[in-house]
Design an enzyme around this catalytic site. Sequence first.
Site, PDB file in Angstrom:
ATOM      1  N   GLU A 282      13.869   2.395   5.670  1.00 46.10           N
ATOM      2  CA  GLU A 282      13.040   1.874   4.646  1.00 46.10           C
ATOM      3  C   GLU A 282      13.047   2.741   3.344  1.00 46.10           C
ATOM      4  OE1 GLU A 282       9.162   0.530   6.213  1.00 46.10           O
ATOM      5  OE2 GLU A 282      10.230  -1.369   6.680  1.00 46.10           O
TER       6      GLU A 282
ATOM      7  N   GLU B 275      14.598  -4.887  11.612  1.00 50.54           N
ATOM      8  CA  GLU B 275      13.152  -5.135  11.850  1.00 50.54           C
ATOM      9  C   GLU B 275      12.595  -6.568  11.399  1.00 50.54           C
ATOM     10  OE1 GLU B 275      10.294  -2.341  10.478  1.00 50.54           O
ATOM     11  OE2 GLU B 275      11.629  -0.626  11.102  1.00 50.54           O
TER      12      GLU B 275
HETATM   13  C1  BGP Z   1       7.864  -1.163   8.978  1.00 52.48           C
HETATM   14  C2  BGP Z   1       8.506   0.390   9.630  1.00 52.48           C
HETATM   15  C3  BGP Z   1       8.226   0.350  10.891  1.00 52.48           C
HETATM   16  C4  BGP Z   1       6.901  -0.615  11.730  1.00 52.48           C
HETATM   17  C5  BGP Z   1       6.745  -1.776  10.883  1.00 52.48           C
HETATM   18  C6  BGP Z   1       5.646  -2.498  11.178  1.00 52.48           C
HETATM   19  O1  BGP Z   1       7.586  -0.483   7.751  1.00 52.48           O
HETATM   20  O2  BGP Z   1       9.713   0.532   9.519  1.00 52.48           O
HETATM   21  O3  BGP Z   1       8.136   1.536  11.369  1.00 52.48           O
HETATM   22  O4  BGP Z   1       5.834   0.118  11.833  1.00 52.48           O
HETATM   23  O5  BGP Z   1       7.123  -1.591   9.474  1.00 52.48           O
HETATM   24  O6  BGP Z   1       4.466  -2.408  10.557  1.00 52.48           O
HETATM   25  P1  BGP Z   1       3.067  -2.057  11.273  1.00 52.48           P
HETATM   26  O7  BGP Z   1       3.350  -1.166  12.422  1.00 52.48           O
HETATM   27  O8  BGP Z   1       2.311  -1.337  10.114  1.00 52.48           O
HETATM   28  O9  BGP Z   1       2.701  -3.236  11.427  1.00 52.48           O
END
Ligand code: BGP
Length: 493
Positions: free
Chosen positions: A197, A386
Amino acid sequence: MKFPDNFLWGGATAANQCEGGFKEGGKGLSESDVKTAGTVSEPRYITYMDKNGTPGKMLPQETLPKGARRAVLEGYHYPYHDAIDFYHRYKEDIKLFAEMGFKAFRMSIAGTRIYPKGIEEKPNQEGLDFYRDVFLELKKYNIEPIVTIQHYDTPLYLIEEFGGWNSRKCIEYFDKYTTTIFNEYKGLVKYWITFNEINCAAVNKDFRPNYPFEKIKDDYQSLHYKFVASARAVKKAHEIDRDYIVGCMIAYNPAYSLTCDPKDILKAQKQLQEGTYICGDVMAQGEYPYYAQQIWKKYNVELDCTEEDLADLKEGCVDIITISYYMSTCVTTHKVESTVSGNLSMGAKNPYLQYSEYGWAMDPDGLRYSLNELYARYRKPIIVVENGLGCQDKLEDDGTVHDPYRIEYLRNHIAAMKQAIDDGVDLIGYTPWGCIDLVSASTGEMKKRYGFIYVDRNNDGTGTLNRYKKDSFNWYRKVIASNGEDLALDAEH
Ligand code: BGP
């Protein structure tokens, strides 16, 4: 149209959120290690010791008091320190991934296992060995690793001594680190992602309330250093192994205009340029886009950028585009009743969408739309690295977990990806986030879960760490076995 035969079905994790073992194997501290646990209502803090030895904590957008240093302190819970103990349990976890039929596994290397402070001349052998073992274990099951080189875990030392990515020094560090791992894992890894990201810095201003204006210029500067570091890494990767495939990774939240007011449309366009496309454009096309000047002017950025940087950007274009996609967001210039937040985003509520229990919009059509937008712009293969639904699950007494809501979310998104393939998009893989429960990045909780595999661990760090298969585990196995053809729930057969 079907999913291509060699489609990379799998799942995704990151070292900081799943490994634990934060002091083991010679690992150094990273920025993740000084982040406390939080909840939806209580933010995560960064802890520090001030120059008089008084402990303190601050929000990420705040500035460290003069002379203070980030530090692990007594009396705080740091969920990343142990996480889900993938560091010791990776064999068991990879076996479960193999049972689901994974073709790919996205994971990250904790740079602090390789160069604990970031400045060492020689890499830490124990760290190198750990990842070699993980890759060999994956190989055993023919699972292709997709490796993120930096996933929110810059070595703390580089942050304290040089200001982290606000310093050009980090480019050198990244050069050394990537050269080491590209040489070391030749033949074991094919897919690399430089920064997770990468646009997170560019969107700070859009989702962090009261984000200080004067910090925005630093965000664009740090982004520039990361672009250069990434471009050099791409060049280096191709020199070391012509088969290496290197991607950028962007959090893609399509910004919809809330109304048909042209002012809203323009605002949505600007938001995407400033926070998202600037990254893809530089990394995929090799130069700053025409609108970059406008951004720098708006935020008083006086970019430290050399001729050599520009040459590197040109020569270091990525091979593929990878994205995280959780939701879309709505932008407007009008007053709105309620705002909603999501992954690195905040905006107006979309009346046409449902929202998860964590308030994130669920928008599978938005994924199809996004894939078309990105493919039209870059014409490079795409992997959705993701995507997923973070929510609370219940472990039943008999060790089962019933998560139809997760299946519903995923199957709608898989159907949307299939439509995008029908549209002509060159989509080559899908690794839903947190394929095994792990620590949530935004809240620092364990109970916000994404996995097909339940991990018995609670917010306060208690729990057996035992693994359990959720209903979605068997469903996803069937999806992969049918190459995305069979998305039905068992009850629907
Ligand atoms: C993204 C990241 C991940 C992951 C995901 C889900 O921004 O790359 O690392 O954590 O978000 O987010 P969260 O864990 O805050 O629900």
